[in-house]
Scaffold this active site. Sequence first.
Site, PDB file in Angstrom:
ATOM      1  N   ALA A 154       0.836  -1.205   0.000  1.00 41.40           N
ATOM      2  CA  ALA A 154       0.000   0.000   0.000  1.00 41.40           C
ATOM      3  C   ALA A 154       0.866   1.250   0.000  1.00 41.40           C
ATOM      4  CB  ALA A 154      -0.929  -0.001   1.207  1.00 41.40           C
ATOM      5  N   GLU A 188       1.262 -10.897   6.500  1.00 42.76           N
ATOM      6  CA  GLU A 188       1.204 -11.444   7.848  1.00 42.76           C
ATOM      7  C   GLU A 188      -0.050 -12.251   8.142  1.00 42.76           C
ATOM      8  OE1 GLU A 188       3.319  -8.474  10.742  1.00 42.76           O
ATOM      9  OE2 GLU A 188       2.793  -7.438   8.911  1.00 42.76           O
TER      10      GLU A 188
HETATM   11 MO1  MOS Z   1       6.450  -7.603  10.268  1.00 42.50          MO
HETATM   12  S1  MOS Z   1       6.389  -8.475  12.114  1.00 42.50           S
HETATM   13  O1  MOS Z   1       5.687  -6.165  10.493  1.00 42.50           O
HETATM   14  O2  MOS Z   1       7.918  -7.692   9.552  1.00 42.50           O
END
Ligand code: MOS
Length: 778
Positions: free
Chosen positions: A553, A744
């Site tokens: 983004a 994530e």
């Molecule tokens: Mo991640 S834990 O924001 O690389």
Amino acid sequence: MSILKEARQAAEGVAQTALRKAVELAPDTWIPGGRPDPLAGRKHGLIGAPVSRLDGPLKVTGAARFAAEFPLDGMVYAAVAHSTIPRGRIASLETAEAEAAPGVVLVMTYRNAPRMKPMPLFFTAGKAVGPDNLPIMQDDRIHWNGQPIAVVLAETQEEADHAKSLIRATFGAEPATTSFAEARAKGTQPATFMSQPLQLEIGDAEAALASAPHKVDVVYRTPRHNHNPIELHGATLAWDGDTLRIHDATQMVAHEAWSLADIFGLQEADVHVTSPFVGGGFGCKGLWHHQVLGAAASRLAGRPVRIALTREGVFRSVGGRTLTEQRVAIGAREDGRFDAIIHTGTVATSPHNNMPEPFIVGTKSAYAAGSFKLGVDLAHLDMLANTFMRAPGESVGTFALESAVDELAHSLGMDPIELRIRNEPEKDPTTGTPFSSRHIVEAYRAGAERFGWHRRSPVAGARREGEWLVGMGVATSTYPYYRMPGGAARITLRRDDSATVEVAAHEMGMGTATAQTQVSAERLGLPLESVRFEYGDSKLPGAIMAGGSQQTAAIGASVIAAHRVLVTELLRLAGNDSPLAGLSPDEVGGVDQGLAKVDEPERHESYASILARAQRDEVVAEAEAPPPLETMHWSMHSHGAMFCEVRVNAITGEPRISRFLGSFDCGRILNSKTAASQFRGGIIMGLGLALMEETQFDERTGRIMNPSLAEYHVPVHLDVPAIEVIWTDIPDPHAPMGARGIGEIGITGVGAAVANAVFNATGRRIRDLPITLDKLLV
Ligand code: MOS
């Protein structure tokens, strides 16, 4: 609270108020005040195409050069010695034998290290990325078991390692807090995350829970985790007078340059950080003491330095995910609707960092409920600073919340998917803002059909195949959409139809460079081969962290801004003799190596033609991304539904994952091949969290007892079944390219999906991760 901290929070308060005003004034489009990204809905072309990694050939042939592989003239090699007590002083430090050893150039300790400022702590300034603010090797104090106490430089790595083994240290130990129970007994304090409180109360959740006809009220525990990317932390660096050049493995080139400049009292522009390839980041590839100490030793010795940590060195000096103890209580009506959600608990952290494990973040927007009580408290231990590790907060927070929802569904006699859908919120349940795009119900329905959820028996322990008990579980996965301020991009478009897009971003193996080449080519109307995406260099525009799943983004918004400047300039150069004459930047787009009116494609002029007439070889456009107002206007999150089938051996208790499916709703998917790999990688890491990962922390001494991959277990091929991933591909109208983050979310929800499947298989509810066979033996 310190005066400095108060002043900072006051300043942040003013900034927040100004932002809120801007949001209120803004109309209802991508970035409030703008128009949706035209690429968001494009149904053909390069967006979403399964393009193979452009750097793949470099990596498989070994030609990609990583941080610890840059040769520098006159370079010496570093080895680091660590403390063996958690707190106290260095009583004696004998270095003479090491100094006399073959090849040794320097032994640096607190006695001869140059004076430096502590690392600037994360969130205390825009580009501050210090995980702690300790004066390491500035005095004789010890703050954690494993703290660096000496750096040896030698002509070869072997000579450095040997000399390090000759250093003799004794310590004056002082009382240390190394047990979680003891730390809690001494008192906890409320946590803040990114300068925001991690406490939230709406209504009287305890009273609503007490009077609810159905409830669950239980405690979950998750252990410490250590980072184990394949590429160990390393840097190759050299000084030239007062300028520092560092080849590093980092997720934050620009932030690191700023922070190193702060530590050494230099101008930001005098620190040059590059990181063309990173062999896995996950939150740990940032600034730690090894780069600072390596630079200090290099300055002292007057030689370039390669400092590459050993696997044990990473365990000792690079923090990981901290432990949590979480209470989740849900009160529900007869029909399953939630009246109360309580998610509170305590995490361990060190007194010298500001990274709590924010396990309630996902809970804030997960379900509709009449009342909420959410809170994270800190207990301080004398330990290495914990840090970000893939989906900090959500990885372990969803384990607790989504296990509790499963427990409640079981006691209600309801299907766990139906219970979740019944509590699906229409708007963000704790902020009241609308969701930018939320299609989690579709993700559940598609996943359930594909996985064969209807074949699951609602009766736990009902399905047995020989020695194996078989069960299915499900859990919601979630990760917020972030976009950090500071993004910027530069586009250079040449008369030969080639273009270069430059941003200070990162490629850690996830495919960013490939996906952004696709997006840039599509935006410019150029073939893929004509576009180069340059990144991984602090001298490039912007400060774009590859963290918080926000890099896509952040780059997208930066490139949109630079592209608008480029188009404006091209229209100006095209002038009155062009078919484009009189058009505004909003009316044209990149098509067929040129610009065209969006709804009248025959009004087209090629870049070559525009630049030739203007007698220009190239146009360079640079711009900053707008501030991330969209995240204040809408509640923005990636969503997913995780489906797990587990087989538990009835005799040995051994759990084996036999099938897994992730069904995602993360907006537009920019590259279906690299995205599938990101999702799968996250799920595999989630299987490690569910079944094996655990840092063995000796609570008597604060020493990590399993600092190697022989003793710290991560999933290997035989632990991982075929993992299916599917997605809705519904563009988010309020995100650049319509895409939310995917880096994530894959790890979130997996712990609970596995635990819920284990319960369905065996009738055993495991609330302490990891789910090892000893916990399943009766
Ligand atoms: Mo991640 S834990 O924001 O690389």
